[in-house]
Design a protein around this motif. Structure first.
Motif, PDB file in Angstrom:
ATOM      1  N   ASN A  20      -5.994 -44.111  32.580  1.00 47.57           N
ATOM      2  CA  ASN A  20      -4.686 -44.725  32.709  1.00 47.57           C
ATOM      3  C   ASN A  20      -4.707 -46.126  32.132  1.00 47.57           C
ATOM      4  O   ASN A  20      -5.768 -46.734  31.982  1.00 47.57           O
ATOM      5  N   HIS A  21      -3.538 -46.636  31.845  1.00 49.53           N
ATOM      6  CA  HIS A  21      -3.399 -48.001  31.366  1.00 49.53           C
ATOM      7  C   HIS A  21      -3.807 -48.950  32.488  1.00 49.53           C
ATOM      8  O   HIS A  21      -3.677 -48.619  33.658  1.00 49.53           O
ATOM      9  N   ASP A  24       1.106 -51.055  34.259  1.00 52.64           N
ATOM     10  CA  ASP A  24       2.170 -50.057  34.208  1.00 52.64           C
ATOM     11  C   ASP A  24       3.037 -50.230  32.961  1.00 52.64           C
ATOM     12  O   ASP A  24       3.779 -51.211  32.838  1.00 52.64           O
ATOM     13  N   GLN A  25       2.965 -49.281  32.048  1.00 55.11           N
ATOM     14  CA  GLN A  25       3.703 -49.346  30.785  1.00 55.11           C
ATOM     15  C   GLN A  25       5.214 -49.222  31.004  1.00 55.11           C
ATOM     16  O   GLN A  25       5.992 -49.888  30.331  1.00 55.11           O
ATOM     17  N   HIS A  27       6.882 -50.159  33.670  1.00 54.77           N
ATOM     18  CA  HIS A  27       7.298 -51.445  34.247  1.00 54.77           C
ATOM     19  C   HIS A  27       7.502 -52.470  33.130  1.00 54.77           C
ATOM     20  O   HIS A  27       8.461 -53.249  33.163  1.00 54.77           O
ATOM     21  N   SER A  28       6.625 -52.457  32.144  1.00 56.21           N
ATOM     22  CA  SER A  28       6.747 -53.389  31.023  1.00 56.21           C
ATOM     23  C   SER A  28       8.028 -53.159  30.241  1.00 56.21           C
ATOM     24  O   SER A  28       8.736 -54.103  29.891  1.00 56.21           O
ATOM     25  N   ASP A 127       4.485 -44.998  28.059  1.00 58.89           N
ATOM     26  CA  ASP A 127       4.158 -44.477  29.380  1.00 58.89           C
ATOM     27  C   ASP A 127       3.765 -43.003  29.337  1.00 58.89           C
ATOM     28  O   ASP A 127       3.246 -42.470  30.299  1.00 58.89           O
ATOM     29  N   ARG A 130      -1.886 -41.211  27.182  1.00 58.20           N
ATOM     30  CA  ARG A 130      -3.154 -41.593  27.817  1.00 58.20           C
ATOM     31  C   ARG A 130      -4.260 -41.417  26.784  1.00 58.20           C
ATOM     32  O   ARG A 130      -4.216 -40.490  25.970  1.00 58.20           O
ATOM     33  N   GLU A 181       2.816 -58.116  30.736  1.00 59.68           N
ATOM     34  CA  GLU A 181       1.702 -58.235  31.680  1.00 59.68           C
ATOM     35  C   GLU A 181       1.369 -59.697  31.936  1.00 59.68           C
ATOM     36  O   GLU A 181       1.139 -60.105  33.072  1.00 59.68           O
ATOM     37  N   SER A 184       3.985 -61.117  34.219  1.00 60.32           N
ATOM     38  CA  SER A 184       4.268 -60.291  35.390  1.00 60.32           C
ATOM     39  C   SER A 184       4.498 -61.081  36.664  1.00 60.32           C
ATOM     40  O   SER A 184       5.475 -60.832  37.389  1.00 60.32           O
TER      41      SER A 184
END
Length: 191
Positions: A20-21, A24-25, A27-28, A127, A130, A181, A184
């Motif tokens: 996973n990133h 949170d992609q 959220h970005s 998002d 992966r 990020e 954030s």
């Protein structure tokens, strides 16, 4: 002291184990909907970048005085009309936003083969991607594109992944860090 021939990125980089990133992609990307100044800055910068002319050269014009511009080429046609849904400028604008906010932009080369260029380029939302890292050698084994039962593993040669710089070690460092990020904490306190 033992000699290290290949790096061991640990159990998380075992075959077919998508990482996973680190951030949170989704959220970005959602920061554009929540903050007018993020929306204004990202869309203005993306529009400026996408409107720049694309030129193809035989040779490097910065180092080679004999480099010549190639005005007509299938690659230029593909970049002008990458798929049936997007113009080249629309796709470049979206990719610029993907790169700026979450730090990763992904394009799937559709119809590409070893001896043939792609027929089209399709954007994947950051998002929905992966990375499956390799344990040794080349760092990306494949990409997992899509979500749930529709997810598919794709050879890294078929994915154009543009990423921002990353400070993370190991497999998480294969993802880029976007501007959101870094912002954030500031953005979260404004909610």
């Amino acid at each position: 002291m033992a000699r290290v021939d290949t790096p061991d990125h640990g159990a998380d980089s075992a075959p077919d184990h998508p990482r996973n990133h680190g951030f949170d992609q989704l959220h970005s990307m959602a920061a554009m909907a929540r903050f007018a100044y993020v929306y204004a800055a990202a869309t203005r910068r993306a529009a400026d970048m996408a409107s720049l002319p694309i030129k193809l050269y035989a040779g490097n014009p910065d180092r080679d005085p004999d480099a010549t511009e190639i005005p007509d080429h299938p690659l230029l046609d593909l970049l002008d009309r990458p798929n049936t849904e997007d113009t080249g400028e629309e796709l470049r604008r979206q990719c610029a936003v993907d790169l700026m906010l979450p730090g990763n932009s992904y394009l799937l080369k559709v119809g590409a083969a070893t001896d043939a260029p792609p027929l089209s380029l399709l954007r994947y939302h950051p998002d929905e991607v992966r990375i499956v890292p390799q344990r040794h050698g080349r760092r990306i084994k494949c990409y997992e594109l899509g979500v749930g039962e529709a997810a598919q593993l794709v050879d890294p040669d078929l994915v154009l992944h543009t990423r921002g710089t990353s400070w993370r070690p190991g497999a998480e460092g294969l993802y880029g860090q976007g501007n959101i990020e870094a912002l954030s904490d500031e953005l979260t306190t404004k909610l």
